[in-house]
Design a protein around this motif. Structure first.
Motif, PDB file in Angstrom:
ATOM      1  N   UNK A  85       0.714  -1.281  -0.050  1.00  0.00           N
ATOM      2  CA  UNK A  85      -0.072   0.166   0.087  1.00  0.00           C
ATOM      3  C   UNK A  85       0.878   1.303  -0.022  1.00  0.00           C
ATOM      4  N   UNK A  86       1.924   1.365   0.749  1.00  0.00           N
ATOM      5  CA  UNK A  86       2.560   2.474   1.109  1.00  0.00           C
ATOM      6  C   UNK A  86       3.660   2.795  -0.285  1.00  0.00           C
ATOM      7  N   UNK A  87       3.977   1.667  -0.728  1.00  0.00           N
ATOM      8  CA  UNK A  87       4.831   1.619  -2.006  1.00  0.00           C
ATOM      9  C   UNK A  87       4.120   2.163  -3.193  1.00  0.00           C
ATOM     10  N   UNK A  88       2.764   1.847  -3.308  1.00  0.00           N
ATOM     11  CA  UNK A  88       2.078   2.032  -4.432  1.00  0.00           C
ATOM     12  C   UNK A  88       1.243   3.455  -4.258  1.00  0.00           C
ATOM     13  N   UNK A  98      11.474  -3.082   5.885  1.00  0.00           N
ATOM     14  CA  UNK A  98      10.696  -4.264   5.762  1.00  0.00           C
ATOM     15  C   UNK A  98      11.053  -5.161   4.709  1.00  0.00           C
ATOM     16  N   UNK A  99      12.174  -4.606   3.527  1.00  0.00           N
ATOM     17  CA  UNK A  99      12.433  -5.496   2.832  1.00  0.00           C
ATOM     18  C   UNK A  99      13.702  -6.320   3.388  1.00  0.00           C
ATOM     19  N   UNK A 100      14.554  -5.532   4.371  1.00  0.00           N
ATOM     20  CA  UNK A 100      15.646  -6.391   4.951  1.00  0.00           C
ATOM     21  C   UNK A 100      14.887  -7.605   5.917  1.00  0.00           C
ATOM     22  N   UNK A 101      14.004  -6.953   6.782  1.00  0.00           N
ATOM     23  CA  UNK A 101      13.338  -8.149   7.516  1.00  0.00           C
ATOM     24  C   UNK A 101      12.713  -9.151   6.835  1.00  0.00           C
ATOM     25  N   UNK A 102      12.240  -8.891   5.574  1.00  0.00           N
ATOM     26  CA  UNK A 102      11.551 -10.041   4.957  1.00  0.00           C
ATOM     27  C   UNK A 102      12.582 -10.857   4.337  1.00  0.00           C
ATOM     28  N   UNK A 130       8.157  -2.528  -3.697  1.00  0.00           N
ATOM     29  CA  UNK A 130       9.182  -1.444  -2.863  1.00  0.00           C
ATOM     30  C   UNK A 130      10.429  -1.488  -3.738  1.00  0.00           C
ATOM     31  N   UNK A 131      10.359  -1.837  -5.091  1.00  0.00           N
ATOM     32  CA  UNK A 131      11.288  -1.723  -5.967  1.00  0.00           C
ATOM     33  C   UNK A 131      12.405  -2.638  -5.654  1.00  0.00           C
ATOM     34  N   UNK A 132      12.224  -3.734  -5.025  1.00  0.00           N
ATOM     35  CA  UNK A 132      13.097  -4.908  -5.091  1.00  0.00           C
ATOM     36  C   UNK A 132      12.920  -5.966  -6.340  1.00  0.00           C
ATOM     37  N   UNK A 338      -0.134  -3.577 -11.053  1.00  0.00           N
ATOM     38  CA  UNK A 338       0.659  -3.620 -12.263  1.00  0.00           C
ATOM     39  C   UNK A 338       1.890  -2.554 -12.259  1.00  0.00           C
ATOM     40  N   UNK A 339       3.214  -3.328 -11.801  1.00  0.00           N
ATOM     41  CA  UNK A 339       4.365  -2.686 -11.290  1.00  0.00           C
ATOM     42  C   UNK A 339       4.911  -2.201 -12.641  1.00  0.00           C
ATOM     43  N   UNK A 340       4.733  -2.779 -13.915  1.00  0.00           N
ATOM     44  CA  UNK A 340       5.821  -2.252 -15.043  1.00  0.00           C
ATOM     45  C   UNK A 340       4.740  -2.145 -16.200  1.00  0.00           C
ATOM     46  N   UNK A 341       3.920  -1.024 -16.267  1.00  0.00           N
ATOM     47  CA  UNK A 341       2.952  -0.814 -17.195  1.00  0.00           C
ATOM     48  C   UNK A 341       3.454  -0.742 -18.781  1.00  0.00           C
TER      49      UNK A 341
END
Length: 670
Positions: A85-88, A98-102, A130-132, A338-341
């Motif tokens: 949600x925050x990333x979008x 969060x990415x590191x924790x994941x 989150x652009x990972x 849709x992260x890559x339209x």
């Protein structure tokens, strides 16, 4: 009147005036409070809600991490959805934590992560948002794990749904030996639709709002890309949601009115390009989905699961992603997942689909591409070998603005080509350039076909002209003005979702004769734009296409010189139009009646020579797709028809249909 009385009266009037001002202020304040309580929100209010919700989410996550001991790792389910949600919402601050924790979680709990494909999909979606890179994350290729997962249906239909969403979120390439290809996942999902049009977790019983909405989210890219099998399923699923929506604008799931069901529906409709603020199917007694969702907002900025409850983590994170989907739709950005339209939606690999214009039955030419956009390109190639100065461009997944545009194609000697709402496919752009087009007429406003599409054409040095109104009634009016008057007008139902075949049946005749196609609705009054068009264009005769169930008899009392053409089914109406209005055809174009796109592009060509557009049940009928009335009609025209073209692949117009056509029309060869 003495001085004392005058003074007393003056004082009374002053008091009355002050009381009136005070009362009006109190009323206005009460109305404002009522509106706020009911969830009526403009964009600034929505932004304020999101700001408070973000604050609540970040505070909740901070507290969760602080409670965990240093050696413990926080379960990803706590922060994956808030990350998305925050990333979008493009609020990326702190998401690296969060990415590191994941990543730590994956490294220490990889075997347990593999137990559910939905866990893999959820983590992939969070990492991608989150652009990972989900293909190289924590030492693992999450995407490969998804498409090679052992038991994709272990969690019911949720597995295929979120596997497909995850694979499509980044447009990831799949190897030929993938255990679960997109086609296989789509086949599973399409096969699970229930009799009521909805979906359930295990594929039995009655539909469930949340599951149905999530199915639509997964299928939306394919629907908007014009995949015919997907269209029928999604149309029924959307109709199911509209039918079960409560009078207050919300939904019940498992017997309880809740916020999560509203959230999933908002995400689904935004992915479909449906405006939840204006689409009448989802406005009940002036209550919208957004209005209902905001009722669940708690005082601390979070959201509640039920109205009587307290702030709930799941409800809050679902509200966050729903509002992200809503804001992205309003801002004409790509959908939530849709992260890559810039990547095209993959086309279904259909067993008998034709990818070119080669005939599959001797003497009958099939013109087909991998999807509706490619089919329209092939139609343009076949019929405009010398090029065209003008191209008509319409949206390929919604017929509202496109159907009235067919007569313009005849006026400008132009092909009618199709595009998704948000991006012009490369093959369509290339064909427009190959035609040598100097001008493109875009049907509909930026809500129908985005500025990104028009901008791509303008940057290529092509003149762009939009033809649009506030709604499809008004757009049809604007098209009619551009077309000019012939003294006649065609009237079709404005319920374009269900009644588009009637408009297709008459479209070639209307184009050939320069007659505008206007919309009416299921009432005794004409829409204002249609009424204006009839008056301003001096219409003396009207042709009503369709029965009284879609165009009420009362319309015949207010329309000039009305004549109705209809039958018991859409195919009977099609036959009635062809036999009564076009008795001497020399060309025949055959397309499915289950979707509008292929027939629409073909109608623009058929209108050049007053050819027939024959609508069939095609592959979906299980037989030859022709009614007895249609076969009889074709036999009567055997000596007239010299050329026969089938529009679309074998998945929409079957080879059985071609064989029947060959038997009936042995002389109808191109």
């Amino acid at each position: 009147m003495n001085k004392t009385i005058k003074q007393g009266l003056g004082a009374f009037l002053v008091c009355l005036l002050l009381w009136s001002v005070l009362l009006n202020g109190l009323i206005a304040e009460a109305q404002a409070q009522t509106s706020g309580n009911q969830g009526i929100a403009n964009r600034s209010h929505v932004d304020s809600v999101i700001k408070d919700l973000e604050k609540w989410e970040r505070s909740f996550l901070k507290a969760t991490f602080e409670k965990a001991a240093e050696q413990e790792i926080v379960e990803p389910t706590v922060y994956n959805w808030p990350t998305i949600g925050l990333a979008r919402l493009e609020r990326l601050d702190g998401l690296d934590l969060y990415l590191a924790e994941n990543e730590k979680y994956l490294q220490q709990n990889w075997s347990s992560t593999l137990r559910k494909v939905t866990d893999l999909a959820r983590i992939s979606l969070a990492v991608g948002a989150a652009q990972g890179n989900p293909r190289d994350y924590g030492g693992q290729d999450l995407i490969a794990e998804i498409y090679n997962f052992t038991d994709i249906e272990a969690q019911g239909i949720n597995g295929p749904i979120f596997a497909l969403i995850a694979l499509d979120s980044g447009g990831y390439d799949l190897p030929e030996n993938a255990k679960w290809t997109r086609e296989k996942l789509l086949s599973i999902i399409l096969s699970k639709q229930l009799a009521d049009g909805g979906y359930s977790l295990d594929g039995t019983g009655k539909g469930d709002v949340d599951i149905t909405a999530m199915v639509i989210q997964a299928l939306a890219p394919y629907y908007r890309a014009g995949q015919p099998e997907v269209k029928a399923v999604v149309d029924r699923a959307v109709a199911y949601l509209a039918q079960v929506q409560e009078a207050d604008g919300g939904f019940k799931s498992w017997g309880a009115k809740n916020s999560e069901s509203v959230c999933q529906t908002i995400i689904a409709l935004c992915a479909m390009g449906i405006d939840i603020n204006t689409d009448s199917r989802f406005i009940k007694n002036s209550n919208t989905l957004l209005k209902d969702l905001l009722k669940f907002r708690a005082e601390d900025g979070g959201f509640k699961h039920i109205l009587e409850g307290s702030t709930n983590n799941m409800a809050s994170e679902q509200a966050l992603i729903a509002l992200a989907a809503y804001v992205r739709f309003q801002d004409n950005k790509s959908s939530l997942y849709n992260y890559h339209p810039e990547k095209q939606t993959p086309s279904l690999t259909l067993p008998a689909e034709e990818s070119d214009s080669s005939p599959s039955v001797s003497g009958i030419l099939r013109i087909a591409g991998a999807d509706c956009y490619a089919t329209a390109v092939e139609i343009a190639k076949q019929n405009f070998p010398q090029g065209a100065e003008t191209v008509i461009l319409a949206r390929g997944d919604v017929s509202a603005d496109a159907l009235p545009a067919v007569p313009l194609a005849k006026k400008y000697q132009a092909p009618l080509m199709l595009t998704p709402s948000d991006q012009l496919p490369k093959l369509v752009f290339n064909q427009i350039q190959a035609l040598g087009a100097k001008k493109v007429l875009i049907m509909g406003g930026e809500g129908a076909i985005s500025q990104q599409v028009s901008g791509a054409l303008s940057q290529a040095g092509i003149e762009v002209q939009r033809v649009s109104g506030q709604d499809h009634y008004a757009t049809a009016y604007e098209i009619a003005k551009l077309l000019g008057s012939s003294g006649q007008a065609v009237i079709v139902s404005g319920d374009y979702v269900h009644s588009f075949p009637d408009a297709l049946s008459i479209s070639a005749w209307a184009a050939y004769n320069g007659v505008p196609i206007l919309y009416a609705d299921n009432s005794a009054q004409l829409p204002k734009p249609t009424e204006q068009a009839i008056a301003e264009l001096g219409i003396k005769q009207t042709l009503l296409i369709g029965g009284r169930a879609v165009l009420p008899q009362e319309l015949e009392q207010i329309l000039p010189a009305p004549k109705r053409y209809s039958g018991q089914t859409l195919y009977d109406t099609n036959a009635a139009v062809l036999s009564q209005l076009q008795p001497n055809p020399t060309k025949l174009f055959v397309a499915t009646g289950g979707g509008f796109a292929d027939a629409l592009a073909g109608a623009a060509v058929a209108g050049q020579s007053n050819a027939w557009i024959l609508l069939t049940a095609g592959a979906s009928s299980g037989e030859d797709g022709l009614t007895d009335g249609q076969e009889q009609l074709l036999r009567s025209a055997d000596n007239l028809i010299k050329e026969t073209y089938v529009l679309g692949g074998a998945a929409v117009v079957s080879d059985n249909t071609l064989q029947t056509l060959k038997q009936i029309l042995p002389s109808g060869t191109p």
